[in-house]
Design a protein around this motif. Structure first.
Motif, PDB file in Angstrom:
ATOM      1  N   PRO A 115      13.752  -1.996 -13.812  1.00  0.00           N
ATOM      2  CA  PRO A 115      12.843  -3.064 -13.379  1.00  0.00           C
ATOM      3  C   PRO A 115      13.204  -3.674 -12.022  1.00  0.00           C
ATOM      4  CG  PRO A 115      13.571  -3.434 -15.624  1.00  0.00           C
ATOM      5  CD  PRO A 115      14.351  -2.276 -15.099  1.00  0.00           C
ATOM      6  N   GLY A 116      14.455  -3.655 -11.635  1.00  0.00           N
ATOM      7  CA  GLY A 116      14.846  -4.217 -10.350  1.00  0.00           C
ATOM      8  C   GLY A 116      14.467  -3.343  -9.176  1.00  0.00           C
ATOM      9  N   ALA A 117      14.012  -2.129  -9.432  1.00  0.00           N
ATOM     10  CA  ALA A 117      13.668  -1.201  -8.357  1.00  0.00           C
ATOM     11  C   ALA A 117      12.306  -1.504  -7.740  1.00  0.00           C
ATOM     12  CB  ALA A 117      13.673   0.233  -8.877  1.00  0.00           C
ATOM     13  N   SER A 118      11.515  -2.340  -8.374  1.00  0.00           N
ATOM     14  CA  SER A 118      10.164  -2.602  -7.891  1.00  0.00           C
ATOM     15  C   SER A 118      10.051  -3.988  -7.264  1.00  0.00           C
ATOM     16  CB  SER A 118       9.172  -2.510  -9.051  1.00  0.00           C
ATOM     17  OG  SER A 118       7.909  -2.936  -8.638  1.00  0.00           O
ATOM     18  N   GLU A 119       9.553  -4.025  -6.038  1.00  0.00           N
ATOM     19  CA  GLU A 119       9.240  -5.307  -5.400  1.00  0.00           C
ATOM     20  C   GLU A 119       7.859  -5.790  -5.810  1.00  0.00           C
ATOM     21  OE1 GLU A 119       9.922  -5.958  -1.206  1.00  0.00           O
ATOM     22  OE2 GLU A 119      11.167  -4.164  -1.173  1.00  0.00           O
ATOM     23  N   PHE A 120       7.055  -4.900  -6.349  1.00  0.00           N
ATOM     24  CA  PHE A 120       5.672  -5.208  -6.684  1.00  0.00           C
ATOM     25  C   PHE A 120       5.416  -4.873  -8.155  1.00  0.00           C
ATOM     26  CE2 PHE A 120       5.915  -3.860  -2.241  1.00  0.00           C
ATOM     27  CZ  PHE A 120       5.433  -4.990  -1.611  1.00  0.00           C
ATOM     28  N   PRO A 121       5.839  -5.735  -9.077  1.00  0.00           N
ATOM     29  CA  PRO A 121       5.651  -5.440 -10.506  1.00  0.00           C
ATOM     30  C   PRO A 121       4.184  -5.299 -10.910  1.00  0.00           C
ATOM     31  CG  PRO A 121       7.032  -7.393 -10.202  1.00  0.00           C
ATOM     32  CD  PRO A 121       6.572  -6.953  -8.871  1.00  0.00           C
ATOM     33  N   ALA A 122       3.289  -6.031 -10.275  1.00  0.00           N
ATOM     34  CA  ALA A 122       1.867  -5.929 -10.620  1.00  0.00           C
ATOM     35  C   ALA A 122       1.328  -4.544 -10.272  1.00  0.00           C
ATOM     36  CB  ALA A 122       1.071  -7.007  -9.902  1.00  0.00           C
ATOM     37  N   ILE A 123       1.735  -3.999  -9.138  1.00  0.00           N
ATOM     38  CA  ILE A 123       1.299  -2.657  -8.757  1.00  0.00           C
ATOM     39  C   ILE A 123       1.894  -1.629  -9.713  1.00  0.00           C
ATOM     40  CG2 ILE A 123       1.444  -0.883  -6.956  1.00  0.00           C
ATOM     41  CD1 ILE A 123       1.316  -3.135  -4.901  1.00  0.00           C
ATOM     42  N   THR A 124       3.154  -1.831 -10.069  1.00  0.00           N
ATOM     43  CA  THR A 124       3.794  -0.909 -11.010  1.00  0.00           C
ATOM     44  C   THR A 124       3.045  -0.891 -12.329  1.00  0.00           C
ATOM     45  OG1 THR A 124       5.942  -1.349  -9.991  1.00  0.00           O
ATOM     46  CG2 THR A 124       5.959  -0.371 -12.182  1.00  0.00           C
ATOM     47  N   GLN A 136       0.827  -1.208   0.000  1.00  0.00           N
ATOM     48  CA  GLN A 136       0.000   0.000   0.000  1.00  0.00           C
ATOM     49  C   GLN A 136       0.864   1.262   0.000  1.00  0.00           C
ATOM     50  OE1 GLN A 136      -2.494  -0.498   3.417  1.00  0.00           O
ATOM     51  NE2 GLN A 136      -3.903  -1.894   2.368  1.00  0.00           N
ATOM     52  N   LEU A 137       1.958   1.227   0.762  1.00  0.00           N
ATOM     53  CA  LEU A 137       2.862   2.374   0.769  1.00  0.00           C
ATOM     54  C   LEU A 137       3.542   2.553  -0.582  1.00  0.00           C
ATOM     55  CD1 LEU A 137       4.482   2.045   4.296  1.00  0.00           C
ATOM     56  CD2 LEU A 137       2.974   3.858   3.490  1.00  0.00           C
ATOM     57  N   TYR A 138       3.871   1.462  -1.249  1.00  0.00           N
ATOM     58  CA  TYR A 138       4.485   1.543  -2.567  1.00  0.00           C
ATOM     59  C   TYR A 138       3.513   2.151  -3.579  1.00  0.00           C
ATOM     60  CZ  TYR A 138       6.746   0.150  -6.903  1.00  0.00           C
ATOM     61  OH  TYR A 138       7.310   0.158  -8.144  1.00  0.00           O
ATOM     62  N   ARG A 139       2.250   1.720  -3.516  1.00  0.00           N
ATOM     63  CA  ARG A 139       1.231   2.269  -4.421  1.00  0.00           C
ATOM     64  C   ARG A 139       1.052   3.772  -4.159  1.00  0.00           C
ATOM     65  NH1 ARG A 139      -2.843   0.161  -7.451  1.00  0.00           N
ATOM     66  NH2 ARG A 139      -2.557  -1.908  -6.588  1.00  0.00           N
ATOM     67  N   ALA A 140       1.028   4.171  -2.898  1.00  0.00           N
ATOM     68  CA  ALA A 140       0.893   5.592  -2.563  1.00  0.00           C
ATOM     69  C   ALA A 140       2.098   6.383  -3.059  1.00  0.00           C
ATOM     70  CB  ALA A 140       0.725   5.765  -1.059  1.00  0.00           C
ATOM     71  N   TRP A 141       3.295   5.798  -2.960  1.00  0.00           N
ATOM     72  CA  TRP A 141       4.491   6.472  -3.453  1.00  0.00           C
ATOM     73  C   TRP A 141       4.419   6.664  -4.966  1.00  0.00           C
ATOM     74  CZ3 TRP A 141       8.589   4.783  -6.617  1.00  0.00           C
ATOM     75  CH2 TRP A 141       9.669   5.660  -6.676  1.00  0.00           C
ATOM     76  N   LEU A 142       3.988   5.615  -5.683  1.00  0.00           N
ATOM     77  CA  LEU A 142       3.867   5.743  -7.140  1.00  0.00           C
ATOM     78  C   LEU A 142       2.818   6.783  -7.532  1.00  0.00           C
ATOM     79  CD1 LEU A 142       4.084   2.128  -8.595  1.00  0.00           C
ATOM     80  CD2 LEU A 142       5.704   3.989  -8.899  1.00  0.00           C
ATOM     81  N   ASN A 143       1.728   6.852  -6.788  1.00  0.00           N
ATOM     82  CA  ASN A 143       0.658   7.805  -7.090  1.00  0.00           C
ATOM     83  C   ASN A 143       0.993   9.227  -6.645  1.00  0.00           C
ATOM     84  OD1 ASN A 143      -1.147   6.026  -8.304  1.00  0.00           O
ATOM     85  ND2 ASN A 143      -1.968   5.389  -6.329  1.00  0.00           N
ATOM     86  N   GLY A 144       2.003   9.369  -5.788  1.00  0.00           N
ATOM     87  CA  GLY A 144       2.334  10.685  -5.253  1.00  0.00           C
ATOM     88  C   GLY A 144       1.389  11.127  -4.163  1.00  0.00           C
ATOM     89  N   THR A 145       0.863  10.170  -3.400  1.00  0.00           N
ATOM     90  CA  THR A 145      -0.115  10.500  -2.359  1.00  0.00           C
ATOM     91  C   THR A 145       0.377  10.169  -0.959  1.00  0.00           C
ATOM     92  OG1 THR A 145      -1.173   8.349  -2.654  1.00  0.00           O
ATOM     93  CG2 THR A 145      -2.093  10.213  -3.891  1.00  0.00           C
ATOM     94  N   THR A 146       1.681  10.108  -0.757  1.00  0.00           N
ATOM     95  CA  THR A 146       2.189   9.857   0.595  1.00  0.00           C
ATOM     96  C   THR A 146       2.047  11.136   1.427  1.00  0.00           C
ATOM     97  OG1 THR A 146       4.435  10.511   0.026  1.00  0.00           O
ATOM     98  CG2 THR A 146       3.880   8.173  -0.222  1.00  0.00           C
TER      99      THR A 146
END
Length: 99
Positions: free
Chosen positions: A84-93, A44-54
């Motif tokens: 590509p190695g920077a993401s632990e959650f490729p599906a969220i990316t 969830q924190l990763y998704r918020a970081w990608l969205n810019g909503t932290t």
């Protein structure tokens, strides 16, 4: 001999509650404190970081959304897609960055 044996039994009896609480603590870590697994929180924190909503992204513009949220999200998506190695959650990316 009896004294040594008695001290050994006493120390084991004193240590038993500590071992019991350790096993209970380990079981709580799997499910998390509030019933959420730590990996779910991380996702969830990763998704918020990608969205810019932290919280860090919105601290200066609260209660309004920051005007550059789309630019921040695009920049972060660009970085993660090119590394590509920077993401632990490729599906969220994929779900966030291909919208």
């Amino acid at each position: 001999m009896k004294r040594t044996f008695a001290l050994c039994l006493f120390s084991l009896a004193a240590a038993l509650p500590a071992f019991t609480s350790l096993s209970a603590h380990a079981a709580a870590e799997v499910a998390g404190r509030h019933g959420v697994a730590p990996i779910q929180v991380k996702a969830q924190l990763y998704r918020a970081w990608l969205n810019g909503t932290t919280a860090a992204d919105e601290k200066d513009s609260y209660p309004s959304a920051p005007s550059d949220r789309a630019e921040v999200s695009a920049s972060r998506c660009s970085y993660v897609m090119s590394h590509p190695g920077a993401s632990e959650f490729p599906a969220i990316t994929r779900s966030v960055c291909t919208q």
